[in-house]
Design a protein around this motif. Structure first.
Motif, mmCIF file in Angstrom:
data_model
loop_
_atom_site.group_PDB
_atom_site.id
_atom_site.type_symbol
_atom_site.label_atom_id
_atom_site.label_comp_id
_atom_site.label_asym_id
_atom_site.label_seq_id
_atom_site.Cartn_x
_atom_site.Cartn_y
_atom_site.Cartn_z
ATOM 1 N N PRO A 100 16.047 31.867 65.102
ATOM 2 C CA PRO A 100 16.309 30.480 65.219
ATOM 3 C C PRO A 100 15.521 29.345 64.663
ATOM 4 C CG PRO A 100 16.948 31.782 67.351
ATOM 5 C CD PRO A 100 16.268 32.667 66.237
ATOM 6 N N ARG A 101 14.016 29.544 64.929
ATOM 7 C CA ARG A 101 13.093 28.654 64.522
ATOM 8 C C ARG A 101 13.181 28.593 62.926
ATOM 9 N NH1 ARG A 101 7.495 29.328 66.377
ATOM 10 N NH2 ARG A 101 7.729 31.531 65.644
ATOM 11 N N SER A 126 16.101 21.141 53.968
ATOM 12 C CA SER A 126 17.336 21.206 53.129
ATOM 13 C C SER A 126 17.779 19.748 53.381
ATOM 14 C CB SER A 126 18.454 21.968 53.445
ATOM 15 O OG SER A 126 17.922 23.552 53.094
ATOM 16 N N ALA A 127 17.787 19.300 54.461
ATOM 17 C CA ALA A 127 18.236 18.142 54.845
ATOM 18 C C ALA A 127 17.403 16.867 54.069
ATOM 19 C CB ALA A 127 18.347 17.590 56.154
ATOM 20 N N VAL A 128 15.958 16.892 54.418
ATOM 21 C CA VAL A 128 15.146 16.329 53.788
ATOM 22 C C VAL A 128 15.217 16.355 52.048
ATOM 23 C CG1 VAL A 128 12.823 15.713 53.368
ATOM 24 C CG2 VAL A 128 13.644 16.160 55.647
ATOM 25 N N GLY A 129 15.666 17.337 51.508
ATOM 26 C CA GLY A 129 15.633 17.698 50.251
ATOM 27 C C GLY A 129 16.746 16.912 49.678
ATOM 28 N N LEU A 130 17.855 17.128 50.420
ATOM 29 C CA LEU A 130 19.219 16.310 49.879
ATOM 30 C C LEU A 130 18.899 14.988 50.095
ATOM 31 C CD1 LEU A 130 21.839 18.654 51.565
ATOM 32 C CD2 LEU A 130 21.235 18.487 49.120
ATOM 33 N N GLY A 131 18.179 14.343 51.065
ATOM 34 C CA GLY A 131 17.746 12.904 51.077
ATOM 35 C C GLY A 131 17.008 12.583 49.996
ATOM 36 N N GLY A 132 16.131 13.436 49.656
ATOM 37 C CA GLY A 132 15.012 13.124 48.543
ATOM 38 C C GLY A 132 15.768 13.112 47.263
ATOM 39 N N LEU A 133 16.644 13.846 46.986
ATOM 40 C CA LEU A 133 17.434 13.831 45.814
ATOM 41 C C LEU A 133 18.796 12.741 45.750
ATOM 42 C CD1 LEU A 133 17.952 17.852 45.301
ATOM 43 C CD2 LEU A 133 16.353 16.461 43.857
ATOM 44 N N VAL A 178 6.559 19.143 49.559
ATOM 45 C CA VAL A 178 5.308 20.489 49.371
ATOM 46 C C VAL A 178 4.955 20.587 50.942
ATOM 47 C CG1 VAL A 178 3.103 20.667 48.696
ATOM 48 C CG2 VAL A 178 4.512 19.532 47.270
ATOM 49 N N LEU A 179 4.778 19.732 51.683
ATOM 50 C CA LEU A 179 4.467 20.192 52.944
ATOM 51 C C LEU A 179 5.508 20.936 53.561
ATOM 52 C CD1 LEU A 179 2.578 16.744 53.916
ATOM 53 C CD2 LEU A 179 1.638 19.003 53.137
ATOM 54 N N MET A 180 6.542 20.303 53.661
ATOM 55 C CA MET A 180 7.802 20.943 54.328
ATOM 56 C C MET A 180 7.961 22.441 53.721
ATOM 57 S SD MET A 180 10.368 17.966 55.319
ATOM 58 C CE MET A 180 10.938 18.957 56.880
ATOM 59 N N VAL A 181 8.102 22.482 52.666
ATOM 60 C CA VAL A 181 8.337 23.936 51.952
ATOM 61 C C VAL A 181 7.249 24.986 52.565
ATOM 62 C CG1 VAL A 181 8.545 25.213 49.941
ATOM 63 C CG2 VAL A 181 9.855 23.195 49.954
ATOM 64 N N VAL A 187 17.577 24.349 57.568
ATOM 65 C CA VAL A 187 18.141 23.067 57.869
ATOM 66 C C VAL A 187 17.334 21.776 57.696
ATOM 67 C CG1 VAL A 187 19.816 21.896 59.199
ATOM 68 C CG2 VAL A 187 19.657 24.503 59.157
ATOM 69 N N LEU A 188 16.444 21.774 58.409
ATOM 70 C CA LEU A 188 15.469 20.421 58.244
ATOM 71 C C LEU A 188 15.000 20.318 56.934
ATOM 72 C CD1 LEU A 188 14.227 18.006 59.641
ATOM 73 C CD2 LEU A 188 12.281 19.315 60.315
#
Length: 306
Positions: free
Chosen positions: A18-19, A28-35, A63-66, A25-26
């Motif tokens: 779950p974590r 990917s959401a930030v990545g979609l927002g960044g793109l 970088v930090l989130m990945v 998901v988090l």
């Protein structure tokens, strides 16, 4: 009446908990927002006022989130066997990418990422894709603000292969056709995602197809389509065609090799320790049937007469 062939269960090098799913998901959401922020923010938004700084902000954040996501997945169960296979595949993929660099997008690395994600699952696939792109950037000197977006896009590409249907049942020509179709479409999707990352770094003074923070969304969409057609359509097409050709010609051999390696690695096999030879005559070490020493007397518990 013939018996049905046993179903081959896919061995997952990493099982997403779950974590890990929440972190994925988090990110990917930030990545979609960044793109996609150029199409999500209206011209009067404050984000457009910092259009020159926003790509750098998202790149640093990714970088930090990945890194956090990779640590979370590793904590969820990336054991030493999986780490060893991850290192081998990432090094191989990073070495394959320069072979076609600058030659119409002919990048054989995508073929290896596609089949690895299919065999080893989405969790391992995302980590493998991101790490391979990172290693490739270090190898080729392609380190820049676009690198985090490339890492995320390659992670999505490899993870998507692991999410394709019927991983335990579909085999043969049908599986190759499924992988080829996905590889063709995902190659263009990867190119579009990385185009979004590079497009926002262009200056409107140097090109009339660059992102214009003062233009409406429809105008920027037309600019982006023109940018893709002018700069990367042939490159993405070459990548897609090569991925399909390699999948249909070499896919069966590589899939068998990867599946054989995962079976021998036994990622999910529990490690148990015990004494050699069970004392009760029922189980030996690690819960497997063992052979206890035979009693000196005859079977059936009858004592030998003295």
């Amino acid at each position: 009446m013939s018996a049905e062939a046993p179903r081959e269960r896919r061995v997952r090098a990493v099982r997403l908990g779950p974590r890990s799913v929440a972190a994925l998901v988090l990110v990917s959401a930030v990545g979609l927002g960044g793109l996609g922020w150029p199409f999500l923010a209206p011209p009067e938004a404050s984000l457009n006022a910092h259009s020159q700084d926003a790509p750098w902000l998202f790149a640093g954040l990714l970088v930090l989130m990945v890194a956090v996501l990779a640590a979370t997945i590793s904590e969820a169960g990336l054991g030493p066997k999986a780490v060893a296979m991850l290192g081998v595949l990432a090094a191989t993929g990073a070495a394959l990418r320069p072979l076609g660099a600058g030659t119409g997008g002919l990048e054989p690395m995508f073929f290896l990422m596609l089949l690895s994600g299919r065999v080893l699952g989405p969790g391992f696939g995302f980590v493998l894709g991101s790490l391979t792109m990172f290693a490739s950037a270090l190898l080729t000197g392609g380190v820049g603000p676009w690198m985090p977006f490339q890492m995320l896009s390659m992670g999505w590409f490899t993870m998507g292969a692991g999410l394709l249907p019927l991983p335990d049942r579909l085999r043969g020509r049908a599986e190759l056709l499924l992988l080829a179709a996905y590889g063709f479409a995902a190659s263009f999707a990867y190119g579009t995602a990385t185009n979004l990352a590079g497009w926002t770094f262009m200056n409107t003074l140097s090109s009339n197809i660059a992102f214009d923070p003062d233009a409406p969304v429809s105008a920027n969409l037309a600019r982006f389509l023109a940018y893709c057609l002018a700069t990367s359509l042939g490159w993405d097409g070459g990548r897609a065609v090569l991925t399909v050709v390699l999948t249909l010609t070499l896919g069966t051999t590589v899939l068998k090799a990867l599946r054989r390696a995962t079976r021998r690695a036994a990622f999910e096999a529990p490690v148990a320790f015990g004494e050699s030879g069970g004392t009760d005559g029922r189980e030996g070490p690690a819960g497997s049937p063992g052979e206890a020493p035979s009693p000196p007397g005859p079977p059936g518990g009858v004592s030998r007469p003295t």
